[in-house]
Structures are given as C-alpha cells and as structure tokens.
Design an enzyme around this catalytic site. Structure first.
Site, PDB file in Angstrom:
ATOM      1  N   CYS A  12       3.164   8.176   1.615  1.00 54.17           N
ATOM      2  CA  CYS A  12       3.607   7.198   2.616  1.00 54.17           C
ATOM      3  C   CYS A  12       3.776   5.872   1.874  1.00 54.17           C
ATOM      4  CB  CYS A  12       2.524   7.091   3.686  1.00 54.17           C
ATOM      5  SG  CYS A  12       2.808   5.765   4.843  1.00 54.17           S
ATOM      6  N   GLU A  15       0.814  -1.215   0.000  1.00 56.45           N
ATOM      7  CA  GLU A  15       0.000   0.000   0.000  1.00 56.45           C
ATOM      8  C   GLU A  15       0.845   1.262   0.000  1.00 56.45           C
ATOM      9  OE1 GLU A  15      -2.598  -0.298   3.420  1.00 56.45           O
ATOM     10  OE2 GLU A  15      -2.773  -2.442   3.073  1.00 56.45           O
ATOM     11  N   CYS A  34      -1.005  -3.367  15.051  1.00 56.22           N
ATOM     12  CA  CYS A  34      -0.715  -3.038  13.652  1.00 56.22           C
ATOM     13  C   CYS A  34      -1.204  -4.135  12.692  1.00 56.22           C
ATOM     14  CB  CYS A  34       0.782  -2.822  13.490  1.00 56.22           C
ATOM     15  SG  CYS A  34       1.238  -2.311  11.822  1.00 56.22           S
ATOM     16  N   SER A  79      10.383   5.884   9.600  1.00 51.98           N
ATOM     17  CA  SER A  79       9.851   5.485  10.898  1.00 51.98           C
ATOM     18  C   SER A  79      10.309   4.072  11.252  1.00 51.98           C
ATOM     19  CB  SER A  79       8.316   5.534  10.845  1.00 51.98           C
ATOM     20  OG  SER A  79       7.769   5.156  12.082  1.00 51.98           O
ATOM     21  N   ASN A 138      -5.751   3.404  15.475  1.00 51.84           N
ATOM     22  CA  ASN A 138      -6.730   3.054  14.464  1.00 51.84           C
ATOM     23  C   ASN A 138      -7.152   1.625  14.767  1.00 51.84           C
ATOM     24  OD1 ASN A 138      -8.023   3.071  11.889  1.00 51.84           O
ATOM     25  ND2 ASN A 138      -6.490   4.592  11.297  1.00 51.84           N
ATOM     26  N   CYS A 177       5.294  -7.760   7.504  1.00 44.38           N
ATOM     27  CA  CYS A 177       6.231  -7.267   8.514  1.00 44.38           C
ATOM     28  C   CYS A 177       6.394  -8.354   9.563  1.00 44.38           C
ATOM     29  CB  CYS A 177       5.669  -5.994   9.151  1.00 44.38           C
ATOM     30  SG  CYS A 177       6.754  -5.260  10.398  1.00 44.38           S
ATOM     31  N   CYS A 217      -1.847   1.885   7.954  1.00 44.08           N
ATOM     32  CA  CYS A 217      -0.925   0.774   7.705  1.00 44.08           C
ATOM     33  C   CYS A 217      -1.485  -0.629   7.525  1.00 44.08           C
ATOM     34  CB  CYS A 217      -0.085   0.661   8.952  1.00 44.08           C
ATOM     35  SG  CYS A 217       1.545   1.121   8.742  1.00 44.08           S
ATOM     36  N   CYS A 260       4.021  -5.930  16.193  1.00 48.74           N
ATOM     37  CA  CYS A 260       3.352  -4.944  17.067  1.00 48.74           C
ATOM     38  C   CYS A 260       1.862  -5.283  17.154  1.00 48.74           C
ATOM     39  CB  CYS A 260       3.546  -3.526  16.535  1.00 48.74           C
ATOM     40  SG  CYS A 260       5.268  -3.013  16.468  1.00 48.74           S
ATOM     41  N   SER A 277       8.950   4.789  16.905  1.00 49.74           N
ATOM     42  CA  SER A 277       7.672   4.372  17.483  1.00 49.74           C
ATOM     43  C   SER A 277       7.908   3.965  18.929  1.00 49.74           C
ATOM     44  CB  SER A 277       7.108   3.191  16.690  1.00 49.74           C
ATOM     45  OG  SER A 277       6.908   3.580  15.352  1.00 49.74           O
ATOM     46  N   LEU A 278       7.413   4.777  19.849  1.00 52.60           N
ATOM     47  CA  LEU A 278       7.675   4.535  21.272  1.00 52.60           C
ATOM     48  C   LEU A 278       6.471   3.827  21.912  1.00 52.60           C
ATOM     49  CD1 LEU A 278      10.112   5.189  23.001  1.00 52.60           C
ATOM     50  CD2 LEU A 278       9.009   7.328  23.659  1.00 52.60           C
ATOM     51  N   HIS A 279       5.332   4.500  21.923  1.00 54.94           N
ATOM     52  CA  HIS A 279       4.034   3.933  22.307  1.00 54.94           C
ATOM     53  C   HIS A 279       3.887   3.554  23.785  1.00 54.94           C
ATOM     54  CE1 HIS A 279       3.480   4.142  18.073  1.00 54.94           C
ATOM     55  NE2 HIS A 279       3.870   2.940  17.750  1.00 54.94           N
ATOM     56  N   GLY A 286       5.692  -2.585   6.648  1.00 51.03           N
ATOM     57  CA  GLY A 286       7.080  -3.023   6.787  1.00 51.03           C
ATOM     58  C   GLY A 286       7.883  -2.205   7.772  1.00 51.03           C
ATOM     59  N   GLU A 287       9.016  -2.764   8.176  1.00 53.28           N
ATOM     60  CA  GLU A 287       9.950  -2.076   9.060  1.00 53.28           C
ATOM     61  C   GLU A 287      11.167  -1.698   8.197  1.00 53.28           C
ATOM     62  OE1 GLU A 287      10.506  -0.691  12.044  1.00 53.28           O
ATOM     63  OE2 GLU A 287      12.553  -0.448  11.346  1.00 53.28           O
TER      64      GLU A 287
HETATM   65  N1  SAH Z   1       7.709  -0.212  11.080  1.00 55.32           N
HETATM   66  C1  SAH Z   1       7.745   1.226  11.224  1.00 55.32           C
HETATM   67  C2  SAH Z   1       6.767   1.948  10.326  1.00 55.32           C
HETATM   68  C3  SAH Z   1       5.387   1.483  10.495  1.00 55.32           C
HETATM   69  S1  SAH Z   1       3.952   2.356  10.619  1.00 55.32           S
HETATM   70  C4  SAH Z   1       7.496   1.584  12.667  1.00 55.32           C
HETATM   71  O1  SAH Z   1       7.158   0.717  13.448  1.00 55.32           O
HETATM   72  O2  SAH Z   1       7.691   2.746  13.017  1.00 55.32           O
HETATM   73  C5  SAH Z   1       4.055   3.949  11.142  1.00 55.32           C
HETATM   74  C6  SAH Z   1       3.467   4.215  12.524  1.00 55.32           C
HETATM   75  O3  SAH Z   1       2.094   3.834  12.653  1.00 55.32           O
HETATM   76  C7  SAH Z   1       4.223   3.481  13.609  1.00 55.32           C
HETATM   77  O4  SAH Z   1       4.454   4.377  14.667  1.00 55.32           O
HETATM   78  C8  SAH Z   1       3.255   2.405  14.005  1.00 55.32           C
HETATM   79  O5  SAH Z   1       3.524   1.947  15.312  1.00 55.32           O
HETATM   80  C9  SAH Z   1       1.929   3.127  13.873  1.00 55.32           C
HETATM   81  N2  SAH Z   1       0.763   2.252  13.758  1.00 55.32           N
HETATM   82  C10 SAH Z   1       0.675   1.032  13.200  1.00 55.32           C
HETATM   83  N3  SAH Z   1      -0.575   0.540  13.298  1.00 55.32           N
HETATM   84  C11 SAH Z   1      -1.303   1.482  13.895  1.00 55.32           C
HETATM   85  C12 SAH Z   1      -2.689   1.568  14.275  1.00 55.32           C
HETATM   86  N4  SAH Z   1      -3.530   0.575  14.054  1.00 55.32           N
HETATM   87  N5  SAH Z   1      -3.082   2.697  14.888  1.00 55.32           N
HETATM   88  C13 SAH Z   1      -2.216   3.716  15.112  1.00 55.32           C
HETATM   89  N6  SAH Z   1      -0.922   3.696  14.787  1.00 55.32           N
HETATM   90  C14 SAH Z   1      -0.458   2.590  14.193  1.00 55.32           C
END
Ligand code: SAH
Length: 360
Positions: A111, A98, A125, A197, A300, A118, A343, A122, A220-222, A165-166
């Site tokens: 994007c 995508e 995701c 990212s 999301n 991937c 994503c 996570c 991506s910290l979260h 993907g990462e």
């Molecule tokens: N692999 C990379 C890029 C992926 S996506 C990474 O992990 O950073 C980009 C961002 O969207 C990342 O911060 C990821 O954690 C976040 N993300 C993925 N799925 C999501 C979702 N369902 N809701 C909100 N953020 C999401």
C-alpha cells in the site's frame, strides 16, 4: 564562468524505456541496450556504483546528467501479530510518507502513498490532519516499492494506492506511475493487480475511465446519504452522491471492472441495521444488476476524531445484513494493528504537517 549551461538533470526513476534509451544514446553516446541494463538495476533499487556491468565512464556520465535517489528508510516496523511491515520513508526534501507491505496467499501486496499529506479533510483520517504539503512524483511512488522489495528481499505482486494522499488529486503523476509500474521491462505489475482508492473526485473518475487501464477502482463511500457523508467527508459538498454514483456506474460500463466501495464502520454514526438497509438500497438503485463489492473497514480510531470502533459482533452483523440483501460485502482483514499500520498514523506521529516541521 565557462559559458556552458548545466542541463537540468533528469530523475532516472521517472523515466520510461524511451526516455532511458534517449538518455543513454543521446547524452551518454552509448548503445541502446545499456538502457535495459540500467532498468534491470533500477528494479533492484541499485545505486550507480552497484551497477557493475556498466562501463565506468558510462556511470560517471550518468552521474553528471541524471539523478538517482530512492526514498530512505526512516523507520521500519514489523508486526509481531502478522508480519505486516510498515515503512516510514524520508524523501529528498525531508518529507515523510508511509508504505505498508502485507503478505497474502497470492503473494506480497504494498500500500503506497501518493502525496505528502492530503487536503481532502476526511474527519476520521490521520493523513489529512496537517493538510497537503506536495504531490509525489512517479519516481517517488515507484521508489516506495523498489526500496521495500530490496529491504525485505521479496517480489511484490500487488499494489494498492491507499496510503497517504488522494491519488486523483495527483492525477498526472499517478497516471505516469501506473504506466511505469506496469511496463513489461519494468516491475511488470499488471493493472489487474493494482487498486486505486479515491474519496470521489468525479471529473477525475471520468478521466480515468478513458485511460484504458485494467485497474480496480475503490471508492470511499462511508455513508449513504449526503447529509451524513458531507459531515465526515467534505469532498461530498463538491461531488455529492447523485454525481458520484453515476460516475462509478459509468466507470464500470466503460472498463468492465467491478467497483469496490469502501465503507468505514464508525460506532453510532453509520453502523446501525437501518444504515445497512439504506446502503443496499442506494447501491442497488444506482447499479441495477451490475456487479459491485462493498469492503467494510472497522474504523481505526484516530485521537483527533473521537470516532470509535463498534464491537466485532456489530461489524459482522452489518456485513451479514448486507449479504442477506444480496449485496456482495466482506469485512477487511485487520493487518498490522500493533504497528499503527493505518493511513498516515506514523507521519502524523512524527509531527509532519503543511505548516512546517519538515526536517525530522
Ligand atoms: N484518498 C483515498 C485513499 C486513502 S485511504 C481515499 O479516500 O479513498 C484508503 C481508505 O482508508 C479510504 O477508504 C479511507 O477513507 C479509509 N480510512 C482512512 N482513515 C481511516 C481510519 N482511521 N479508519 C478506517 N478507515 C480509514
């Protein structure tokens, strides 16, 4: 058998200028300026037979010694809300990836995906649900941009590597892509307009710091403690916060580029006022007076994860609390909410995963 060995045909979209010149002069016995003509056609996503200023024998020779295939548009959705466009591309082996094009005041931003699937796992995701099938080549990543530009008739000025993907798990191809996309004679998109990212592959962050590219690194910290980060991001078991944050600080020290931390807000998991306080404390301890930014993303919801978004008021309150603690934080604009623009949602809906189903 006539005894000749078929030379491995080379992919035009993976070639930098030097490789194109070598192809044109050595394989095709043509003048080097033909490489510039071909490069200009590639920037328009043109097919061989559309390259009308090239002599027919050169085109015939190119078809013999090189390949040219762009991602095919398998599906294209336009948001009725904000005109965000989501492309579902089909690659030559049937893999679906995508890309999303968004319109901002500063121009068009895309994007892109860096892998088919991937393997980072996570929990929130959609991209990782079926595992990783393969890495994308630099030519496929470039193709995502070229086809979007041609399809929409626009010039894209900003690129974010935040699709499926990462990127740092596909380091070599991604690095070659970054050099191709920023080449003056190519799309000429400056590293300053590119964000990458990562979920936090520490050794690769250290490698990237040495590449001398003026990128924005998003991390991506979260979560702000290892227990909760590991619960939603398995990569944290390999590279915990006490390794990740110093790597981010070193990246800033080496490049002077401000890091952007992504923090996905999940209702009841990481969005309480105390979580904002803990996040501010962690980042300040790690960064001292260096600048950094926090990008808050309301999660999301993906069916398989069961995670839910908090209210808009709770998201804004979290942001304000960080701001009061002098943390530079903003809430990410939600674009394309009506077209599954997050994503991996379309690839997943199309049923692709590492175990098969690759011929949709
Ligand atoms: N692999 C990379 C890029 C992926 S996506 C990474 O992990 O950073 C980009 C961002 O969207 C990342 O911060 C990821 O954690 C976040 N993300 C993925 N799925 C999501 C979702 N369902 N809701 C909100 N953020 C999401």
């Amino acid at each position: 058998m006539d005894g000749t060995v078929q030379k491995e045909r080379s992919d035009l979209l993976c070639m930098d200028r030097a490789a194109l010149v070598a192809l044109v002069t050595e394989e095709c016995k043509e003048k080097p300026y033909r490489a510039a003509q071909i490069a200009a056609w590639l920037c328009k996503a043109a097919l061989f037979d559309e390259m009308t200023d090239l002599p027919k024998p050169l085109i015939a020779r190119l078809k013999e010694c090189a390949t040219l295939s762009y991602p095919a548009v398998f599906d294209k959705k336009v948001s009725a809300l904000d005109k965000t466009v989501k492309f579902l591309y089909r690659l030559t082996d049937g893999q679906l990836v995508e890309a999303v094009v968004m319109r901002y005041e500063h121009g068009y931003s895309i994007c892109i995906s860096t892998q088919a699937g991937c393997r980072m796992g996570c929990r929130f995701c959609a991209s990782t649900l079926g595992g990783r099938v393969r890495n994308l080549t630099e030519g496929e990543m470039l193709g995502e941009i070229l086809v979007a530009q041609r399809s929409l008739g626009v010039r894209i000025s900003h690129v974010v590597l935040m699709g499926i993907g990462e990127p740092l798990d596909n380091y070599d191809h991604v690095l070659r892509f970054l050099r191709l996309v920023s080449a003056k004679e190519g799309l000429n998109i400056s590293g300053r307009n590119i964000s990458l990212s990562t979920c936090g592959l520490v050794p690769r962050i250290a490698d990237l710091a040495k590449e001398n590219l003026p990128l924005t690194l998003s991390v991506s910290l979260h979560a702000s403690d290892n227990k909760r980060r590991s619960a939603i991001m398995p990569v944290n078991d390999r590279y915990p916060l006490e390794e990740l944050l110093p790597a981010c600080r070193d990246y800033f020290d080496a490049t002077g580029r401000r890091i952007s931390f992504e923090y996905t807000l999940i209702a009841g998991e990481n969005d309480a006022p105390a979580d904002a306080d803990a996040l501010a404390a962690l980042l300040k301890t790690s960064f001292g007076d260096r600048p950094f930014h926090v990008n808050l993303i309301p999660v999301n919801p993906v069916k398989e994860s069961g995670f839910q978004q908090g209210s808009r008021a709770s998201v804004l309150a979290f942001c304000r609390r960080l701001n009061r603690l002098h943390v530079n934080a903003t809430v990410r604009r939600t674009l394309g909410a009506d077209i599954n623009a997050s994503c991996g949602q379309l690839r997943h809906a199309a049923g692709q995963n590492a175990k098969g189903n690759q011929n949709s």
